[in-house]
Design an enzyme around this catalytic site. Sequence first.
Site, PDB file in Angstrom:
ATOM      1  N   HIS A  58      26.758 -18.034 -12.776  1.00  0.00           N
ATOM      2  CA  HIS A  58      27.281 -18.706 -13.962  1.00  0.00           C
ATOM      3  C   HIS A  58      26.212 -19.060 -14.993  1.00  0.00           C
ATOM      4  CE1 HIS A  58      25.685 -22.358 -12.153  1.00  0.00           C
ATOM      5  NE2 HIS A  58      25.862 -22.964 -13.313  1.00  0.00           N
ATOM      6  N   ARG A  59      24.941 -19.099 -14.608  1.00  0.00           N
ATOM      7  CA  ARG A  59      23.922 -19.615 -15.516  1.00  0.00           C
ATOM      8  C   ARG A  59      23.700 -18.683 -16.702  1.00  0.00           C
ATOM      9  NH1 ARG A  59      20.679 -24.012 -14.147  1.00  0.00           N
ATOM     10  NH2 ARG A  59      21.079 -24.824 -12.071  1.00  0.00           N
TER      11      ARG A  59
END
Length: 346
Positions: free
Chosen positions: A206-207
């Site tokens: 997700h980063r």
Amino acid sequence: MKNIVTIVGARPQFIKAAPLGMALAKVENFRHSLIHTGQHFDANMSKIFFTELGIQAPEVNLGINGKTHGVLTGRILEALDEILPQLKADMVIIYGDTDSTLAGCLSAVKMHIPVAHIEAGLRSFNRKMPEEVNRVLVDHASDLLLCPTKEAMKNLKEEGITDKAHNIGDVMYDMCLLASRKAGTISTILEKLALKKQGYNLATIHRAENTNSKQTLQAAISYIKEAAQSKPVIFPLHPRTRIAAERFGISLAGLTTIDPVGYFDMIQLLQHAATLYTDSGGLQKEAFFLQTPCITLRDETEWVETVEAGHNRLWHTPNFLPKRDIAPYGDGHAAEQAINIIKEYF
């Protein structure tokens, strides 16, 4: 009566806020209000955590999400400048390293409201990460630095701000201990997905550093696809990652993609996975708590003790270090210690 205001906006913060909320509820003469910035707004990333963890309903939901880091931070900051005086906040509690954390800190300190930072002192030493910039700025502006580990205390000592720092242990450990005992009776995710214990891998991405370009996202997806050749990879798909994969035309074929899941389902999946592949700081820790091997899809991590003890490794390193037992995250009573320090502050 002291008005304590908690500011949260993302999944890991909901988890960290739960044990603090339970501890605050036991304190006389403290009124606790919660502000949800809306940074995580999807029901599977937000509402379900409040329901499952028994977190009190937000006094205010700002509904601010998306946008660039600067726009998101600015809009949350603008909204908080109106809300915090209305709530007559005597202290603001912030968690972790998100844009909601930075905005909450800046709004409070500019109005001379004391700030307590839960999970202070973490450093990846990569200033290209927006989270790292947030951590440093918040730690230097806050009034109480509540650290999860000795390593975090060491980082603050090197920056000359130990006078307001306390090692309380990790509030996520508090919550994980409770959840791991309940997950087996609450969650049916293994049955729904027809999974056998240790018969699958778990992955999350997700980063921004992994989703902002086609090259980095493709590299991370290709890496976990290799793991899927030996065991199925269950891949709860973060909205940011789904959108990025669609935008870049990156196929997720070969991975078992599912919608984001609630806390107890994630704990159950993590507890019984053969290996976790993730870029999440929170999941790295939870994997350690549950003794699930973790491969971190980043070039550095703020949770260095898990790597040094052989429970975690960075994806571009070939092997785990020799495994050894460590107990760096406290005794499961970090929230109570945090509240005692806050009481002493007043």
